[in-house]
Scaffold this motif. Structure first.
Motif, PDB file in Angstrom:
ATOM      1  N   ARG A  70       9.285 -27.087 -22.277  1.00  0.00           N
ATOM      2  CA  ARG A  70       9.287 -27.609 -20.912  1.00  0.00           C
ATOM      3  C   ARG A  70       8.216 -28.688 -20.795  1.00  0.00           C
ATOM      4  O   ARG A  70       7.250 -28.722 -21.583  1.00  0.00           O
ATOM      5  CB  ARG A  70       9.047 -26.490 -19.910  1.00  0.00           C
ATOM      6  N   GLN A  71       8.384 -29.592 -19.828  1.00  0.00           N
ATOM      7  CA  GLN A  71       7.499 -30.749 -19.756  1.00  0.00           C
ATOM      8  C   GLN A  71       6.041 -30.365 -19.569  1.00  0.00           C
ATOM      9  O   GLN A  71       5.146 -31.001 -20.141  1.00  0.00           O
ATOM     10  CB  GLN A  71       7.949 -31.682 -18.630  1.00  0.00           C
ATOM     11  N   ALA A  72       5.782 -29.314 -18.783  1.00  0.00           N
ATOM     12  CA  ALA A  72       4.398 -28.907 -18.550  1.00  0.00           C
ATOM     13  C   ALA A  72       3.693 -28.533 -19.851  1.00  0.00           C
ATOM     14  O   ALA A  72       2.507 -28.820 -20.040  1.00  0.00           O
ATOM     15  CB  ALA A  72       4.356 -27.729 -17.582  1.00  0.00           C
ATOM     16  N   ALA A  73       4.431 -27.902 -20.781  1.00  0.00           N
ATOM     17  CA  ALA A  73       3.855 -27.549 -22.074  1.00  0.00           C
ATOM     18  C   ALA A  73       3.757 -28.764 -22.992  1.00  0.00           C
ATOM     19  O   ALA A  73       2.793 -28.926 -23.747  1.00  0.00           O
ATOM     20  CB  ALA A  73       4.678 -26.448 -22.732  1.00  0.00           C
ATOM     21  N   LEU A  74       4.759 -29.642 -22.923  1.00  0.00           N
ATOM     22  CA  LEU A  74       4.764 -30.822 -23.789  1.00  0.00           C
ATOM     23  C   LEU A  74       3.654 -31.796 -23.427  1.00  0.00           C
ATOM     24  O   LEU A  74       3.193 -32.560 -24.281  1.00  0.00           O
ATOM     25  CB  LEU A  74       6.124 -31.519 -23.713  1.00  0.00           C
ATOM     26  N   ASP A  75       3.244 -31.802 -22.158  1.00  0.00           N
ATOM     27  CA  ASP A  75       2.159 -32.697 -21.752  1.00  0.00           C
ATOM     28  C   ASP A  75       0.865 -32.387 -22.487  1.00  0.00           C
ATOM     29  O   ASP A  75      -0.017 -33.244 -22.601  1.00  0.00           O
ATOM     30  CB  ASP A  75       1.934 -32.606 -20.246  1.00  0.00           C
ATOM     31  N   LYS A  76       0.745 -31.152 -22.985  1.00  0.00           N
ATOM     32  CA  LYS A  76      -0.446 -30.749 -23.739  1.00  0.00           C
ATOM     33  C   LYS A  76      -0.237 -30.835 -25.251  1.00  0.00           C
ATOM     34  O   LYS A  76      -1.133 -30.518 -26.019  1.00  0.00           O
ATOM     35  CB  LYS A  76      -0.828 -29.319 -23.359  1.00  0.00           C
ATOM     36  N   GLN A  77       0.969 -31.251 -25.636  1.00  0.00           N
ATOM     37  CA  GLN A  77       1.343 -31.255 -27.049  1.00  0.00           C
ATOM     38  C   GLN A  77       0.813 -32.503 -27.750  1.00  0.00           C
ATOM     39  O   GLN A  77       0.941 -33.620 -27.250  1.00  0.00           O
ATOM     40  CB  GLN A  77       2.866 -31.211 -27.186  1.00  0.00           C
ATOM     41  N   VAL A  78       0.223 -32.318 -28.906  1.00  0.00           N
ATOM     42  CA  VAL A  78      -0.237 -33.425 -29.731  1.00  0.00           C
ATOM     43  C   VAL A  78       0.597 -33.521 -30.993  1.00  0.00           C
ATOM     44  O   VAL A  78       1.136 -34.576 -31.327  1.00  0.00           O
ATOM     45  CB  VAL A  78      -1.729 -33.283 -30.078  1.00  0.00           C
ATOM     46  N   ASP A  79       0.701 -32.404 -31.693  1.00  0.00           N
ATOM     47  CA  ASP A  79       1.504 -32.370 -32.906  1.00  0.00           C
ATOM     48  C   ASP A  79       2.963 -32.114 -32.573  1.00  0.00           C
ATOM     49  O   ASP A  79       3.328 -31.872 -31.416  1.00  0.00           O
ATOM     50  CB  ASP A  79       0.988 -31.273 -33.844  1.00  0.00           C
ATOM     51  N   THR A  80       3.821 -32.149 -33.592  1.00  0.00           N
ATOM     52  CA  THR A  80       5.243 -31.871 -33.403  1.00  0.00           C
ATOM     53  C   THR A  80       5.437 -30.432 -32.935  1.00  0.00           C
ATOM     54  O   THR A  80       4.843 -29.514 -33.514  1.00  0.00           O
ATOM     55  CB  THR A  80       6.002 -32.074 -34.727  1.00  0.00           C
ATOM     56  N   PRO A  81       6.230 -30.192 -31.873  1.00  0.00           N
ATOM     57  CA  PRO A  81       6.461 -28.818 -31.403  1.00  0.00           C
ATOM     58  C   PRO A  81       7.030 -27.943 -32.508  1.00  0.00           C
ATOM     59  O   PRO A  81       7.775 -28.400 -33.372  1.00  0.00           O
ATOM     60  CB  PRO A  81       7.449 -29.001 -30.254  1.00  0.00           C
ATOM     61  N   ALA A  82       6.685 -26.654 -32.460  1.00  0.00           N
ATOM     62  CA  ALA A  82       7.160 -25.716 -33.475  1.00  0.00           C
ATOM     63  C   ALA A  82       8.667 -25.543 -33.409  1.00  0.00           C
ATOM     64  O   ALA A  82       9.326 -25.294 -34.415  1.00  0.00           O
ATOM     65  CB  ALA A  82       6.463 -24.370 -33.308  1.00  0.00           C
ATOM     66  N   LEU A  83       9.243 -25.660 -32.193  1.00  0.00           N
ATOM     67  CA  LEU A  83      10.685 -25.538 -32.004  1.00  0.00           C
ATOM     68  C   LEU A  83      11.297 -26.910 -31.790  1.00  0.00           C
ATOM     69  O   LEU A  83      10.718 -27.767 -31.116  1.00  0.00           O
ATOM     70  CB  LEU A  83      11.002 -24.645 -30.797  1.00  0.00           C
ATOM     71  N   SER A  84      12.484 -27.113 -32.363  1.00  0.00           N
ATOM     72  CA  SER A  84      13.193 -28.366 -32.132  1.00  0.00           C
ATOM     73  C   SER A  84      14.099 -28.272 -30.912  1.00  0.00           C
ATOM     74  O   SER A  84      14.364 -29.283 -30.251  1.00  0.00           O
ATOM     75  CB  SER A  84      14.023 -28.743 -33.357  1.00  0.00           C
ATOM     76  N   GLN A  85      14.576 -27.069 -30.607  1.00  0.00           N
ATOM     77  CA  GLN A  85      15.417 -26.857 -29.430  1.00  0.00           C
ATOM     78  C   GLN A  85      15.367 -25.392 -29.038  1.00  0.00           C
ATOM     79  O   GLN A  85      15.024 -24.528 -29.847  1.00  0.00           O
ATOM     80  CB  GLN A  85      16.855 -27.286 -29.704  1.00  0.00           C
ATOM     81  N   GLN A  86      15.731 -25.125 -27.785  1.00  0.00           N
ATOM     82  CA  GLN A  86      15.688 -23.752 -27.288  1.00  0.00           C
ATOM     83  C   GLN A  86      16.584 -23.625 -26.060  1.00  0.00           C
ATOM     84  O   GLN A  86      16.552 -24.483 -25.170  1.00  0.00           O
ATOM     85  CB  GLN A  86      14.257 -23.356 -26.926  1.00  0.00           C
ATOM     86  N   TRP A  87      17.379 -22.545 -26.022  1.00  0.00           N
ATOM     87  CA  TRP A  87      18.199 -22.263 -24.850  1.00  0.00           C
ATOM     88  C   TRP A  87      17.349 -21.573 -23.800  1.00  0.00           C
ATOM     89  O   TRP A  87      16.629 -20.616 -24.107  1.00  0.00           O
ATOM     90  CB  TRP A  87      19.385 -21.372 -25.223  1.00  0.00           C
ATOM     91  N   VAL A  88      17.426 -22.068 -22.558  1.00  0.00           N
ATOM     92  CA  VAL A  88      16.606 -21.498 -21.476  1.00  0.00           C
ATOM     93  C   VAL A  88      17.479 -21.270 -20.249  1.00  0.00           C
ATOM     94  O   VAL A  88      18.531 -21.895 -20.070  1.00  0.00           O
ATOM     95  CB  VAL A  88      15.433 -22.433 -21.107  1.00  0.00           C
ATOM     96  N   GLU A  89      16.998 -20.348 -19.417  1.00  0.00           N
ATOM     97  CA  GLU A  89      17.646 -20.090 -18.127  1.00  0.00           C
ATOM     98  C   GLU A  89      16.681 -20.489 -17.036  1.00  0.00           C
ATOM     99  O   GLU A  89      15.538 -20.015 -16.985  1.00  0.00           O
ATOM    100  CB  GLU A  89      18.011 -18.611 -18.002  1.00  0.00           C
ATOM    101  N   LYS A  90      17.130 -21.378 -16.166  1.00  0.00           N
ATOM    102  CA  LYS A  90      16.275 -21.857 -15.092  1.00  0.00           C
ATOM    103  C   LYS A  90      16.270 -20.867 -13.929  1.00  0.00           C
ATOM    104  O   LYS A  90      17.026 -19.893 -13.906  1.00  0.00           O
ATOM    105  CB  LYS A  90      16.727 -23.237 -14.629  1.00  0.00           C
ATOM    106  N   ALA A  91      15.429 -21.152 -12.949  1.00  0.00           N
ATOM    107  CA  ALA A  91      15.261 -20.224 -11.834  1.00  0.00           C
ATOM    108  C   ALA A  91      16.548 -20.039 -11.042  1.00  0.00           C
ATOM    109  O   ALA A  91      16.798 -18.970 -10.472  1.00  0.00           O
ATOM    110  CB  ALA A  91      14.137 -20.712 -10.912  1.00  0.00           C
TER     111      ALA A  91
END
Length: 573
Positions: A70-91
């Motif tokens: 999610r964008q809030a987590a990616l804003d803190k990301q420096v290196d490549t994320p551990a996951l390339s994709q993920q299925w999520v359920e929104k509110a």
């Protein structure tokens, strides 16, 4: 004063130095990308989704606020994320596939900028494309250009399709036509019975472009291959001919949309909570409802017809000068031109004992068009390889039946291959540079610039400009759709809702049309676009002469369309 060659080398060195610096100094900016698929429960109770007609299992589903993508987590990301994709359920219960893409800000445009600039400076598309590829690879830290960049790209299905269709089938067919004299016989027959001069030859070209409205490379190859011998016989300059072929390819497909475009585009325009975009049928209906708003396509095709009728008011001085040159001196190319197709196909090398027949051109051509159109009608997609393969076999069989030796036939086939080798290399390199531009986030960066709040009436033209730049930089309209629509359509809906527009559906249709048409403009005018390259190749035009000569009329049509879209958006208030 520095020579053209010196400027080319200086620019190339600066570009490579800049890309190496960027690799060391730049930090990727990660962006959340959300993809919606049709999801459902299987009979066994497992969560599934459909993609390109196939069903797949969703193994794991997490809540959106727990996803590291999610964008809030990616804003803190420096290196490549551990996951390339993920299925999520929104509110709200919506299930989406999250992915993380990145860009390097303005530097993401470096490969495309280097390629286009060197095309204009050096007039050598192969050097320009290779320079763009190398600069993009260096920016990503990939220094093994051959094994890690070129070979993986050239080993793809797209590259194989280019080799089979444009090198073997197209080159072989035109080579056999040249060897049998069929193309010249057809041109002579058309000249006697219908084409009376350059104007009627251009009108025939325009009509064929309208009739075969599949768009893109399909239209350019079929129309360009068909009309070249007729237009050469009539004395049409290659700049005019390539412009007519290119400008009745993708533009005509925007508003004669009984082709593969609606089915492809609808997958990118879903917006959660928008009822008129809820289902696939709704989105296809929305595509057709926006057809009258394809102002660029309408103006471009109309302007091309006027130029075909020798009305050069809206065509610019380059096309007028090309017309005057051909009319006065008979020169179909400029003195400094370097046509993409070699001279082999334009030499008369018919064996002395062989008598050419118009039917040897006409029957394979009818077979080609019949299979292409018939497979589209019955199968939903035109099988162009089938069409060209059948036409090639028929042309070869007719030549052998009439007494041509196998040696002469293979000689013609080989000469045809020689004539399109350079263009095929350019096409394959264009695929590579497009992939690199997408990987480093060039299009994503440009769309990201739209994050600031815009007045509603300014959004359509802004989307038009952004997609024009993306498509011009990457050389693909369909690739631009995949980048722009998933971001532009939700943005348009948010602006329509926040600014309380009285007719949000009309506003959405206007924004949709600007993305659709802006991408077509950029693709049509880009020197690294496959349709641009093929328009020049099949008509025998110098690539950069084609690009420069069509830039004015296309830009004039785009400017008129921008004004019309702005006026139309004001009606939504």
């Amino acid at each position: 004063m520095l020579s053209r060659e010196s400027i080319t080398w200086l620019f190339l060195l600066l570009a490579l130095a800049g890309s190496l610096w960027g690799h060391q100094a730049l930090t990727p900016q990660w962006k959340e990308q959300s993809y919606l698929y049709e999801t459902f429960q299987s009979e066994q109770g497992r969560l599934m989704y459909r993609h390109k007609g196939e069903t797949h299992v969703i193994d794991e589903l997490v809540h959106y606020h727990q996803s590291p993508l999610r964008q809030a987590a990616l804003d803190k990301q420096v290196d490549t994320p551990a996951l390339s994709q993920q299925w999520v359920e929104k509110a709200d219960g919506e299930i989406v596939l999250l992915k993380a893409d990145f860009h390097f800000g303005l530097w993401s445009l470096l490969p495309a900028f280097v390629t286009i600039a060197l095309c204009l400076i050096s007039r050598e598309p192969i050097i320009a494309l290779l320079a763009g590829i190398v600069s993009g690879a260096f920016l990503m830290g990939q220094f093994d250009i051959t094994d890690k960049v070129l070979i993986p790209s050239l080993g793809t299905e797209s590259a194989a399709a280019i080799l089979v269709l444009y090198l073997w089938l197209l080159g072989g067919l035109t080579g056999i036509w040249a060897k049998t004299g069929a193309a010249q016989a057809f041109a002579q027959t058309m000249t006697v019975h219908f084409v009376r001069g350059p104007r009627s030859a251009k009108v025939v070209t325009w009509l064929l472009g309208v009739i075969f409205f599949q768009g893109g490379t399909i239209s350019t190859v079929l129309v360009g291959t068909t009309v070249r011998p007729i237009a050469d016989k009539a004395g049409v300059s290659h700049e005019e001919l390539s412009y007519v072929v290119d400008s009745t390819a993708s533009p005509i497909a925007c508003f004669l949309a009984f082709n593969a475009w609606p089915a492809y585009v609808q997958a990118f325009i879903f917006v959660p909570g928008v009822a008129f975009l809820a289902t696939e049928a709704d989105r296809i209906a929305f595509f057709f409802s926006a057809v009258p708003l394809s102002f660029y396509a309408i103006l471009a095709v109309t302007g091309t017809l006027l130029m075909s009728l020798n009305v050069f008011t809206f065509s610019g001085k380059r096309l007028r000068q090309a017309h005057d040159r051909a009319a006065v001196s008979g020169q179909l190319d400029a003195p400094t031109a370097r046509p993409m197709s070699s001279g082999e196909l334009h030499k008369v090398t018919v064996p002395a004992h062989y008598r050419a027949s118009m039917l040897e051109f006409l029957l394979p051509l009818v077979t080609l068009l019949g299979i292409a159109v018939g497979t589209f009608v019955f199968l939903g997609t035109p099988k162009v390889n089938w069409a060209f393969g059948a036409a090639l076999l028929l042309a070869a069989a007719m030549a052998l039946f009439k007494g041509m030796s196998l040696e002469n036939l293979l000689d013609g086939f080989g000469e045809g291959l020689k004539s399109v080798v350079v263009a095929s290399i350019v096409l394959m390199l264009a695929i590579t540079i497009g992939g690199i531009s997408k990987e480093i986030g060039g299009g994503l960066y440009l769309i990201d610039l739209l994050g600031e709040r815009l007045p509603f009436w300014l959004l359509p033209v802004t989307l038009q400009l952004i997609t024009m730049i993306i498509a011009f930089s990457t050389g693909t309209s369909w690739g631009t759709y995949a980048i722009a629509f998933p971001l532009a359509m939700p943005l348009a809906w948010v602006i329509a809702s926040d600014q309380n527009l009285a007719n949000p559906e009309l506003f959405m249709a206007i924004c949709f049309a600007t993305v659709l048409n802006g991408s077509v403009y950029g693709d049509q005018c880009s020197p690294i676009s496959d349709s641009t390259i093929l328009s020049a190749m099949t008509t025998g035009c110098d690539l950069m002469d084609h690009v420069k000569s069509q830039l004015f009329p296309a830009t004039l049509a785009a400017s008129g369309a921008a004004g019309l879209w702005t006026l139309a958006s004001l009606l939504c208030r």
